[in-house]
Design an enzyme around this catalytic site. Structure first.
Site, mmCIF file in Angstrom:
data_model
loop_
_atom_site.group_PDB
_atom_site.id
_atom_site.type_symbol
_atom_site.label_atom_id
_atom_site.label_comp_id
_atom_site.label_asym_id
_atom_site.label_seq_id
_atom_site.Cartn_x
_atom_site.Cartn_y
_atom_site.Cartn_z
ATOM 1 N N ILE A 38 14.851 48.457 51.021
ATOM 2 C CA ILE A 38 15.374 49.921 50.672
ATOM 3 C C ILE A 38 16.329 50.550 51.988
ATOM 4 C CG2 ILE A 38 13.139 50.331 49.518
ATOM 5 C CD1 ILE A 38 11.757 51.190 52.179
ATOM 6 N N ASP A 39 16.252 49.736 53.044
ATOM 7 C CA ASP A 39 16.956 50.658 53.987
ATOM 8 C C ASP A 39 18.138 49.827 54.838
ATOM 9 O OD1 ASP A 39 17.503 53.151 55.339
ATOM 10 O OD2 ASP A 39 16.105 52.727 56.515
ATOM 11 N N PRO A 40 18.931 49.015 54.274
ATOM 12 C CA PRO A 40 19.667 48.286 55.050
ATOM 13 C C PRO A 40 21.140 48.833 55.160
ATOM 14 C CG PRO A 40 19.783 47.458 52.894
ATOM 15 C CD PRO A 40 18.791 48.529 52.754
ATOM 16 N N ARG A 63 19.909 51.680 49.404
ATOM 17 C CA ARG A 63 21.173 52.418 49.930
ATOM 18 C C ARG A 63 22.650 52.111 49.346
ATOM 19 N NH1 ARG A 63 19.476 56.386 53.302
ATOM 20 N NH2 ARG A 63 17.925 55.709 54.923
#
Length: 238
Positions: A38-40, A63
């Site tokens: 979810i958040d790279p 992202r």
């Protein structure tokens, strides 16, 4: 969920191997099939290849650029087979779920209106130290308000559901640094159980709501539609 812009593929593979080894040694789990990313800060086209070759079948990503989300949402193509650009037969396909909205926190996951969704993040009840920036805080679910609150939440779920091809809708319940205390889990669990009970027993709503895992969500999608019914997409999301 490593950084995907700067990490070398060998380091990514080492990290994945260490994580899988820890799951095996700690929980005796060795058949993980779904990845959560979810958040790279952007998604590399090499990552789905590494996951595919490591035995994964599904990945969730978040992202990506807002214009990409909008384009795919309008075409019900937020779920697709992520394929290597050199692959002409689909042997590298990894089933991919792209989250449609701004963020992965609860205000941006239940539907398109964060002011409403934030009211169903029960970590933000008064006294828990987190509030809703839209000035509409959540309230505890009671017999008196459950019908109205359930219909408000279900309206957001339905609006999100039309962006995807199947009847299953994934609504993550969390954010960064959450569930560190049992009181938060109890607040989320007890209030959602009241909402679920009302929804599931009100035939006119035509919905089945329940807690589930990411794997259970992907299983339900695959049970409803074959992979051949989803489009393929190649490239990265930097």
């Amino acid at each position: 969920m490593p950084d995907e812009a700067c990490s070398h593929w060998y380091s990514v593979l080492q990290s994945l191997t260490e994580g899988q080894t820890w799951l095996k040694n700690t929980f005796n789990i060795s058949n993980v099939k779904s990845s959560w990313a979810i958040d790279p800060f952007g998604h590399s086209s090499v990552m789905p290849l590494i996951l595919k070759e490591s035995g994964f079948e599904n990945v969730l990503i978040q992202r990506t650029h807002y214009s990409v989300k909008k384009y795919l949402s309008q075409r019900q193509q937020l779920e697709f087979k992520w394929r290597q650009i050199w692959d002409t037969k689909g042997t590298t396909d990894l089933f991919t779920h792209m989250m449609p909205f701004y963020s992965y926190d609860q205000p941006h996951t239940c539907g398109p209106d964060p002011k409403i969704c934030c009211q169903f993040d029960f970590k933000r009840l008064p006294g828990y130290g987190v509030s809703c920036p839209w000035k509409s805080p959540p309230v505890p679910i009671t017999d008196d308000n459950v019908a109205r609150r359930a219909e408000m939440l279900l309206d957001q779920w339905r609006k999100k559901s039309v962006l995807y091809k199947t009847r299953s809708v994934l609504i993550p319940l969390g954010d960064d640094f959450r569930y560190t205390q049992s009181v938060e889990w109890e607040a989320q669990r007890s209030n959602y159980e009241k909402l679920f009970e009302y929804m599931n027993n009100e035939a006119s709503l035509n919905v089945e709501a329940k807690f589930g895992t990411l794997q259970e969500y992907f299983d339900s999608v695959h049970q409803e539609k074959p992979l051949s019914s989803f489009p393929s997409l190649s490239g990265d999301f930097f």
